[in-house]
Scaffold this active site. Structure first.
Site, mmCIF file in Angstrom:
data_model
loop_
_atom_site.group_PDB
_atom_site.id
_atom_site.type_symbol
_atom_site.label_atom_id
_atom_site.label_comp_id
_atom_site.label_asym_id
_atom_site.label_seq_id
_atom_site.Cartn_x
_atom_site.Cartn_y
_atom_site.Cartn_z
ATOM 1 N N ASP A 175 -61.965 -21.739 -25.242
ATOM 2 C CA ASP A 175 -63.325 -22.162 -25.570
ATOM 3 C C ASP A 175 -64.378 -21.135 -25.176
ATOM 4 O O ASP A 175 -65.545 -21.483 -25.003
ATOM 5 C CB ASP A 175 -63.643 -23.510 -24.915
ATOM 6 C CG ASP A 175 -63.660 -23.433 -23.394
ATOM 7 O OD1 ASP A 175 -63.285 -22.379 -22.846
ATOM 8 O OD2 ASP A 175 -64.050 -24.426 -22.754
ATOM 9 N N GLU A 415 -53.568 -23.148 -18.631
ATOM 10 C CA GLU A 415 -53.425 -24.307 -19.517
ATOM 11 C C GLU A 415 -52.515 -24.066 -20.724
ATOM 12 O O GLU A 415 -52.901 -24.279 -21.872
ATOM 13 C CB GLU A 415 -54.809 -24.786 -19.980
ATOM 14 C CG GLU A 415 -55.682 -25.288 -18.846
ATOM 15 C CD GLU A 415 -56.970 -25.930 -19.319
ATOM 16 O OE1 GLU A 415 -57.246 -25.899 -20.541
ATOM 17 O OE2 GLU A 415 -57.706 -26.482 -18.477
ATOM 18 N N TYR A 468 -60.674 -33.042 -15.669
ATOM 19 C CA TYR A 468 -62.084 -33.397 -15.857
ATOM 20 C C TYR A 468 -62.252 -34.916 -15.916
ATOM 21 O O TYR A 468 -62.638 -35.490 -16.921
ATOM 22 C CB TYR A 468 -62.622 -32.739 -17.133
ATOM 23 C CG TYR A 468 -62.733 -31.240 -17.023
ATOM 24 C CD1 TYR A 468 -63.904 -30.643 -16.549
ATOM 25 C CD2 TYR A 468 -61.670 -30.411 -17.352
ATOM 26 C CE1 TYR A 468 -64.009 -29.266 -16.430
ATOM 27 C CE2 TYR A 468 -61.767 -29.036 -17.233
ATOM 28 C CZ TYR A 468 -62.935 -28.474 -16.778
ATOM 29 O OH TYR A 468 -63.030 -27.109 -16.656
ATOM 30 N N GLU A 504 -60.173 -26.239 -11.788
ATOM 31 C CA GLU A 504 -61.275 -26.603 -12.680
ATOM 32 C C GLU A 504 -61.584 -28.084 -12.547
ATOM 33 O O GLU A 504 -60.685 -28.918 -12.557
ATOM 34 C CB GLU A 504 -60.951 -26.299 -14.153
ATOM 35 C CG GLU A 504 -60.913 -24.821 -14.518
ATOM 36 C CD GLU A 504 -60.711 -24.605 -16.016
ATOM 37 O OE1 GLU A 504 -61.111 -25.484 -16.815
ATOM 38 O OE2 GLU A 504 -60.144 -23.555 -16.385
#
Length: 608
Positions: A175, A415, A468, A504
């Site tokens: 991203d 990831e 997240y 993260e």
């Protein structure tokens, strides 16, 4: 070791009506017509000035250049003095260029390189014209495929009602903006005919840190069997601490001034200079290497520097700024490290690729621990050809950063689709190869799949995971964060018996957006979410196996154009131009409190 020149190039591009509509013939025309033997201004009218180092994407007002995928051509002329001819060698070094690069000197190919984030060097002694002008030409292609690191793919849509013939789209599984260009400095330098080519250094300390040991190995090129090597260890004031000789040896000495991470000592980041002198007949060469003396070890519950357990408090970052994109920016580097120290952080991860050497130099001297990551982000399809490129990238990264005291962990990617069965043999080989090249540092892979399905975790020394809660999942439900965080971190440790850290977490916020009660995209929600994570981190830290927290991200950064992002990823503590959000002040308070609990009290920001 020689003269250095910073180049300023001109870039050639094919002008089109559509940013993605470039035919195969157009892409190969520069090679077919041998542009490297000509002046670019004579083969096309579409030649524009382009700075180096810089990304080319945001330099112009042309959207085609911003979104361009394919070959671009750079050139520059430069003068080489006549005195360089004779008993010395000349090299051309690129700090990095993204992604596929071919280089010619005066129309003669001197090197090619794949990979967008690491240096490459070519000897150009025989290709140069001495006492006159020379020309360097560079062809550069930013296309990503299933075999590049990172991966991507070119898609040709079949719907001719919506897309013109030949139209294609570059897709990739990350991203951040896939900036393109010559991103780091380009140097022309000289060496003697016999010269010091490489040095490998490892250090350790006694259990009580009273004795320090430096082991080194020196590689020479062009040296005779009678060549002699002398080594001096200098402190920061230039005083000689110890001396030795030979290509492979060690230096042991008492009461070393140790390299400590920020917040663990009043004087973090202490660096010695290893001065190496080569004498081969009447030829001499000198090499000076900054080194930090420290020990590094790990077990099932922690990482230890100088025999003290480390707790990571930091963030993921990006090489990203306005206009220059990923191009090296010295003012920005200094600003970012001032902000890192202001926050009271002690670490960052080079998400999701190796950073410029100038950044790493600052990490060394500021005592900032680095998780050094390869650009293996979002890998999906695993095979022998990809593995070959992955291993080559790891080899280049370790060769560049092996001597840096700030590098305390290698990250072999971020990831991946590590739930796939083929991920197990793939990452087993990457880990084993990394440990073969450097057994002195732990190896990790930043994971996003669940602990119950991941196939790569058994091979790692440290479990790093991204999650997240209350952002991508259970959006808006801050009350669920602690339960989900505690359960998942414990499950990772219980299953694999490794140290665990979160690399993260976070939420996006648009600077100036506020709401009470907090709602998503406001600064209030971002800080409220952080505080819920902090509660969970404090519980986990006391359980002994949880070794760090890294928020995503240090600052907002550019992303591909997407409907759900307002021009950038907005998860930063700072805006893209480094203005602090509420989150920055919240994090500064958090890290100050952590320092009081886990660091050296006299080194904490409140006591400096």
């Amino acid at each position: 070791m020689g003269n250095q020149c910073l180049f300023w190039y001109r870039v050639k591009r094919k002008n089109t009506n559509c940013a993605h509509n470039i035919s195969v013939f157009d892409q190969g025309i520069g090679f077919k017509n041998q542009w490297y033997c000509k002046e670019l201004k004579k083969v096309s009218k579409y030649v524009i000035p382009m700075p180096v180092p810089s990304s080319y994407n945001d330099i112009t007002q042309n959207a085609t250049i911003r979104d361009y995928v394919g070959w671009v051509w750079y050139e520059r002329t430069f003068f080489v003095p006549a005195r360089w001819r004779g008993e010395q060698r000349v090299f051309l070094r690129f700090g990095s260029a993204n992604y596929e690069t071919v280089v010619w000197i005066n129309g003669v190919k001197v090197t090619n390189h794949s990979g967008g984030y690491l240096p490459f060097v070519a000897e150009v002694t025989k290709q140069l014209s001495y006492g006159s002008e020379n020309k360097v030409t560079v062809a550069l292609n930013n296309t990503l495929t299933p075999l590049t690191i990172p991966q991507g793919r070119i898609v040709f849509p079949n719907n001719t009602d919506r897309y013109p013939p030949g139209y294609f789209i570059q897709e990739y599984n990350f991203d951040f903006t896939n900036y393109a260009g010559i991103h780091r400095p380009v140097y022309l330098y000289t060496t003697p005919r016999s010269y010091i080519d490489d040095v490998t250094v490892t250090t350790e300390t006694s259990e009580d840190n009273y004795f320090g040991t430096i082991r080194y190995s020196i590689l020479c090129q062009g040296c005779s069997k009678d060549a002699m090597l002398y080594t001096d260890l200098l402190d920061e004031d230039g005083a000689n601490v110890a001396s030795n000789f030979g290509p492979k040896n060690k230096i042991s000495f008492k009461r070393p001034k140790l390299w400590w991470p920020n917040l663990m000592h009043e004087r973090p980041g202490y660096l010695y200079t290893l001065k190496i002198h080569l004498k081969d007949g009447d030829v001499e060469d000198f090499y000076r290497l900054k080194i930090g003396v420290r020990s590094l070890s790990w077990n099932s519950s922690g990482i230890f520097i100088n025999h003290q357990k480390v707790y990571f408090q930091g963030f993921g970052k990006h090489e990203d700024f306005l206009i220059k994109g990923r191009g090296v920016d010295y003012s920005l580097i200094v600003k970012d490290f001032n902000l890192i120290n202001w926050l009271g952080a002690n670490s960052f991860r080079t998400s999701h690729y190796p950073y410029a050497e100038e950044i790493m130099d600052f990490a060394d001297k500021n005592g900032i621990m680095v998780i050094d990551e390869i650009p293996g982000v979002g890998l999906d399809h695993f095979g022998a050809d990809l593995l070959k490129n992955h291993l080559e990238a790891m080899k280049e990264l370790i060769h560049r950063d092996k001597n840096r005291p700030s590098v305390v962990m290698w990250s072999i990617g971020n990831e991946p689709q590590s739930q796939k069965p083929e991920a197990a043999p793939y990452y087993s080989q990457v880990v084993n190869f990394t440990k073969l090249l450097d057994p002195t540092r732990p190896v990790t892979l930043v994971l996003s799949r669940g602990y119950f399905e991941d196939k790569a975790a058994p091979f790692l020394d440290v479990i790093c995971f991204n999650r997240y809660y209350s952002w991508y999942s259970d959006t808006g439900h801050l009350e669920l964060i602690q339960q989900q965080l505690l359960n998942e971190a414990r499950n990772w440790h219980n299953k694999f018996r490794k140290p665990v850290m979160m690399t993260e977490y976070g939420a996006g916020s648009i600077a100036g957006f506020h709401s009470d009660p907090p709602v998503v995209w406001t600064e209030d929600y971002q800080t409220a979410l952080m505080k819920e994570y902090f509660k969970g981190f404090d519980i986990l830290r006391k359980e002994g196996f949880f070794i760090g927290e890294m928020i995503w991200n240090f600052a907002d950064f550019g992303t591909p154009q997407e409907s759900f992002r307002p021009t950038a990823c907005m998860k930063g503590l700072f805006t893209r131009d480094r203005k602090p959000k509420m989150a920055a002040y919240t994090m500064r308070k958090r890290y100050a409190e952590l320092c009081e609990m886990t660091g050296c009290e006299s080194a904490c920001p409140s006591n400096l």
